[in-house]
Scaffold this active site. Structure first.
Site, PDB file in Angstrom:
ATOM      1  N   HIS A 247       0.693  -1.157  -0.058  1.00 43.82           N
ATOM      2  CA  HIS A 247       0.207  -0.073   0.001  1.00 43.82           C
ATOM      3  C   HIS A 247       0.954   1.315   0.089  1.00 43.82           C
ATOM      4  O   HIS A 247       0.770   2.019   0.818  1.00 43.82           O
ATOM      5  CB  HIS A 247      -0.723  -0.107   1.257  1.00 43.82           C
ATOM      6  CG  HIS A 247      -2.124   0.985   1.184  1.00 43.82           C
ATOM      7  ND1 HIS A 247      -1.988   2.257   0.980  1.00 43.82           N
ATOM      8  CD2 HIS A 247      -3.458   0.625   1.700  1.00 43.82           C
ATOM      9  CE1 HIS A 247      -3.206   2.580   0.979  1.00 43.82           C
ATOM     10  NE2 HIS A 247      -4.118   1.666   1.543  1.00 43.82           N
TER      11      HIS A 247
ATOM     12  N   GLU B 269      -0.607   1.083  -5.608  1.00 45.42           N
ATOM     13  CA  GLU B 269      -0.417   0.007  -4.809  1.00 45.42           C
ATOM     14  C   GLU B 269      -0.304  -1.302  -5.558  1.00 45.42           C
ATOM     15  O   GLU B 269      -1.335  -1.559  -6.350  1.00 45.42           O
ATOM     16  CB  GLU B 269      -1.418  -0.165  -3.813  1.00 45.42           C
ATOM     17  CG  GLU B 269      -1.648   0.926  -2.962  1.00 45.42           C
ATOM     18  CD  GLU B 269      -3.251   0.901  -2.081  1.00 45.42           C
ATOM     19  OE1 GLU B 269      -3.480  -0.147  -1.731  1.00 45.42           O
ATOM     20  OE2 GLU B 269      -3.724   2.068  -2.096  1.00 45.42           O
TER      21      GLU B 269
END
Length: 319
Positions: free
Chosen positions: A172, A276
């Site tokens: 992330h 991500e």
């Protein structure tokens, strides 16, 4: 080797105390680039180039207080991305304490790079109650000689009852940008995406690049191995290269959502962009003894200007 050389070699990987006394590993390259990884969450919280410029965004309100996850850097989402399942959002790997891997698997190395750390996570009894699967999650974080940052995850099913398991996954990554409205993302044009702001409806990207003027929360599908983030103001291009991770999540909360996020400053959405590398749409399934590998490599290069426009084609089409 001179003693100065030996000292430099020694300092390449150092374990020390970070914020709130949490232990971290600092990786340093002789040319000046660096990275920091907390044992808590195996969380990369800093990646600096040879000029000491921070390339990752970490919120000024980030809490380095377990069991809260750290807002910014590179949280690892495992075994569940977002709310796509019964577990807490983004799973539990990002708020567990990892340890140094005493017996990391052999890595095929093309360089004699010594600047890396191997971490490992195995489930506790408590983890087994909420996700009843035995696994070994090995992560290698490497700082390359050119200041590139590589994360290689290896997840193995160690269930003894013959049971397969499935998971979703994401790095992330929060990139630091000068101004979100001046940034464009290239490499995802013409692709299909699921829009999390519209009940995961499927759309096709129409723009020749992704730009930002409001909240964006999308999962791009079947993405290329290379994506570029062009920051006009900083004259910098981030390049993300990925393997084993077919999806790419693009997220910026924008102003209203940012105000609702307790550990994010009201205006900080302007200085961050999450791209991500992920495996979300189709979960990964492993039988006992099987291993999955997912890798991302991040680099930051000065952008070349061409008639007033950034020229990303060289970056995307180059090596």
């Amino acid at each position: 080797m001179s003693s100065a050389g030996a000292t430099a070699e020694k300092a390449a990987v150092e374990i020390c105390k970070g914020i709130n006394g949490l232990e971290k590993v600092v990786l340093r390259d002789v040319r000046g680039s660096s990275a920091e990884v907390y044992f808590y969450g195996a969380h990369v919280t800093s990646w600096k180039n040879e000029h000491g410029e921070e390339l990752l965004f970490v919120s000024s309100k980030a809490l380095f207080k377990p069991p809260k996850p750290i807002r910014g850097g590179i949280p690892i989402c495992f075994p569940q991305f977002s709310n796509n399942g019964p577990l807490e959002a983004h799973g539990f790997a990002r708020n567990r304490f990892w340890s140094i891997d005493p017996s990391p698997p052999p890595f095929p190395t093309t360089t004699s790079n010594k600047t890396f750390v191997d971490l490992i996570l195995k489930p506790t009894e408590e983890d087994m109650k909420i996700w009843p699967n035995s696994f070994e999650f090995r992560l290698r974080v490497t700082l390359g000689p050119a200041g590139d940052l590589m994360l290689t995850s290896r997840i193995r099913n160690t269930n003894s009852d013959g049971k397969p398991f499935s998971f979703t996954f994401a790095y992330h990554t929060y990139f630091s940008v000068s101004d979100i409205s001046e940034v464009r993302v290239e490499g995802l044009e013409t692709l299909d995406y699921l829009d999390n702001l519209q009940n995961k409806q499927r759309f096709t990207e129409q723009g020749d690049a992704i730009t930002f003027e409001s909240e964006v929360d999308r999962i791009y599908l079947s993405t290329p191995t290379k994506i570029a983030i062009l920051d006009h103001e900083k004259k910098r291009t981030f390049v993300i290269r990925k393997d084993g991770l077919p999806d790419a999540v693009v997220w910026n909360p924008w102003d209203k959502k940012a105000k609702a996020i307790a550990d994010l400053g009201d205006d900080e959405y302007k200085y961050m962009l999450c791209i991500e590398a992920a495996a979300v749409e189709k979960p990964i399934t492993l039988k006992p003894g099987e291993e999955w590998k997912g890798r991302q490599e991040l680099s930051a290069v000065p952008s070349s200007y061409c008639s007033g426009q950034l020229d990303p084609r060289r970056v995307l089409l180059g090596s």
